[in-house]
Design an enzyme around this catalytic site. Structure first.
Site, PDB file in Angstrom:
ATOM      1  CG  HIS A 198      -1.882   1.111   1.321  1.00 11.03           C
ATOM      2  ND1 HIS A 198      -3.192   0.920   1.710  1.00 11.03           N
ATOM      3  CD2 HIS A 198      -1.775   2.450   1.074  1.00 11.03           C
ATOM      4  CE1 HIS A 198      -3.833   2.066   1.687  1.00 11.03           C
ATOM      5  NE2 HIS A 198      -2.989   3.029   1.317  1.00 11.03           N
TER       6      HIS A 198
ATOM      7  CG  HIS B 291      -0.894   7.086  -1.011  1.00  6.01           C
ATOM      8  ND1 HIS B 291      -2.150   7.235  -1.540  1.00  6.01           N
ATOM      9  CD2 HIS B 291      -1.053   6.372   0.134  1.00  6.01           C
ATOM     10  CE1 HIS B 291      -3.032   6.656  -0.751  1.00  6.01           C
ATOM     11  NE2 HIS B 291      -2.391   6.114   0.277  1.00  6.01           N
TER      12      HIS B 291
ATOM     13  CE  LYS C 163      -7.853   2.125  -0.436  1.00  6.67           C
ATOM     14  NZ  LYS C 163      -6.737   3.011  -0.196  1.00  6.67           N
TER      15      LYS C 163
ATOM     16  CG  HIS D 104      -9.933   4.717   3.514  1.00  2.00           C
ATOM     17  ND1 HIS D 104      -8.726   5.364   3.635  1.00  2.00           N
ATOM     18  CD2 HIS D 104     -10.705   5.179   4.542  1.00  2.00           C
ATOM     19  CE1 HIS D 104      -8.767   6.189   4.680  1.00  2.00           C
ATOM     20  NE2 HIS D 104      -9.964   6.101   5.245  1.00  2.00           N
TER      21      HIS D 104
ATOM     22  CG  HIS E   1      -5.086   2.328   5.933  1.00  2.00           C
ATOM     23  ND1 HIS E   1      -6.430   2.353   6.156  1.00  2.00           N
ATOM     24  CD2 HIS E   1      -4.891   2.993   4.767  1.00  2.00           C
ATOM     25  CE1 HIS E   1      -7.023   3.015   5.187  1.00  2.00           C
ATOM     26  NE2 HIS E   1      -6.104   3.402   4.321  1.00  2.00           N
TER      27      HIS E   1
ATOM     28  CG  ASP F 179      -1.664   4.780   4.091  1.00  3.73           C
ATOM     29  OD1 ASP F 179      -1.714   5.116   2.892  1.00  3.73           O
ATOM     30  OD2 ASP F 179      -2.463   5.200   4.935  1.00  3.73           O
TER      31      ASP F 179
END
Ligand code: DOR
Ligand code: ZN
Length: 346
Positions: A13, A15, A99, A136, A174, A247
């Protein structure tokens, strides 16, 4: 001198953002990991195979420091996703998963899901084609206290998704609560969870007591000490249901130290060393490899990496850089509240 050798890890995971950030951020990940699940919440979210493959090309251009590096692309779940495009992109290995962001729950999520039932046709197709759903897990509802949003999501949304689509492979991303750990531990279905390094290390008092620490602000928000302890025991569990997703979510320092500070912690460059220290501090170093290099690959039915990494225990604490500079931008590097003595051998 203590040394350990473990299978090379993956980041399930991350970004990477877009534009200028990529050139600096992608190689930081690709030098440490062989695979990374790339989140699609860009300013214009990735909702089609064309966007995913364009983005993937850019990532591959910047990850030449690791010939094995594979960015695993995700599509941003949205009622308007073209199901044929999704299936074709999955079959052609352009995308790896989808996602789900509840609309407005976090950074760049305004085009996320408002009513899950409106995406059922997409979820049905994902079930048939075995496309994983990454979630999420927080409701975005003013009536619900921010600290309860994960629990309410599990009770009201996740339970419903699980009931409607019993065969869908799901990752609850997460996770932050004891409640989520228990939910994942108790389920018999194909549902696992990722855990971030920072949620294993910090509780909400670390962020809020005496002074406010914007660099510890992330979503889902840090919870109580008992939640952190439950996350630790999940990470040490031999049931293989929990794995690391960093994350790592960089924001320019100006957007973190602001009236309305963004959520996100950048931990890519020290996450392995930090986790080695956490596991050692809890006398669980022997479980580190499962958590960062094995459990995720098993969940996604991918081979384990054949390369190894080595960590060496050193005498003096390691100093990591305070910030990563990208032109005029500065990204604060995650600083845990303890010293780190584990060094990664190159
Ligand atoms: O802290 C977070 N930052 N949590 C998220 O869910 C998104 C991420 C981001 O993209 O900034
Ligand atoms: Zn994220």
């Amino acid at each position: 001198m203590k040394k350990i050798e473990i299978i090379k890890p993956d980041d399930w995971h991350v970004h990477f953002r877009e534009g200028l950030f990529l050139e600096k951020l992608v190689p930081e990940t690709s030098k440490l990991f062989n695979r990374a699940i790339v989140m699609p919440n860009l300013t214009f979210p990735i909702v089609s195979s064309n966007q995913a493959s364009e983005y993937k090309k850019q990532l591959l251009d910047f990850s030449k420091n690791n010939e094995y590096f594979e960015p695993l692309m995700t599509l941003y779940l949205n009622e308007e996703i073209d199901i044929k495009d999704l299936i074709k992109a999955y079959e052609n290995k352009i995308i790896f998963a989808v996602k789900l962001y509840p609309a407005g729950a976090t950074t760049n999520s305004s085009k996320g899901v408002k009513d899950i039932t409106k995406t059922y046709k997409i979820l049905e197709a994902m079930c048939k084609c075995k496309i994983p759903l990454l979630i999420h897990g927080e409701v975005n509802n003013k009536e619900i206290d921010v600290f309860d949003r994960e629990k309410v999501f599990i009770d009201n949304e996740l339970t419903q998704i699980c009931k409607e689509f019993p065969n869908l492979k799901i990752t609850l991303e997460h996770i932050t609560t004891k409640y989520a750990v228990q939910f994942v531990n108790n389920t018999k279905r194909n549902l696992k969870a990722s855990i971030t390094p920072h949620h294993l290390i910090l509780n909400r008092s670390d962020m809020l007591e005496h002074t406010i620490k914007p660099h510890y602000y992330c979503l889902p928000i840090l919870k109580r000490e008992e939640d952190r302890k439950a996350l630790l025991s999940a990470a040490f569990n031999t049931n293989k249901k929990f794995f690391m997703g960093t994350d790592s979510a960089p924001h320019d320092i100006k957007n973190k130290e602001a009236d309305c500070g963004c959520a996100g912690i950048f931990n890519t460059i020290n996450c392995i060393q930090v986790l080695a220290q956490v596991f050692e501090n809890n006398r669980q170093l022997n479980m580190l490899e499962n958590f960062i290099s094995v459990n995720g690959a098993l969940h996604y039915e991918l081979p384990l990496n054949s390369e190894k990494i080595r960590l060496k225990k050193v005498k003096d604490p390691i100093n990591f850089p305070n910030v990563l500079k990208i032109n005029n931008f500065k990204i604060k590097v995650f600083k845990p509240n303890f010293k780190i003595f584990w060094q990664l051998e190159s």
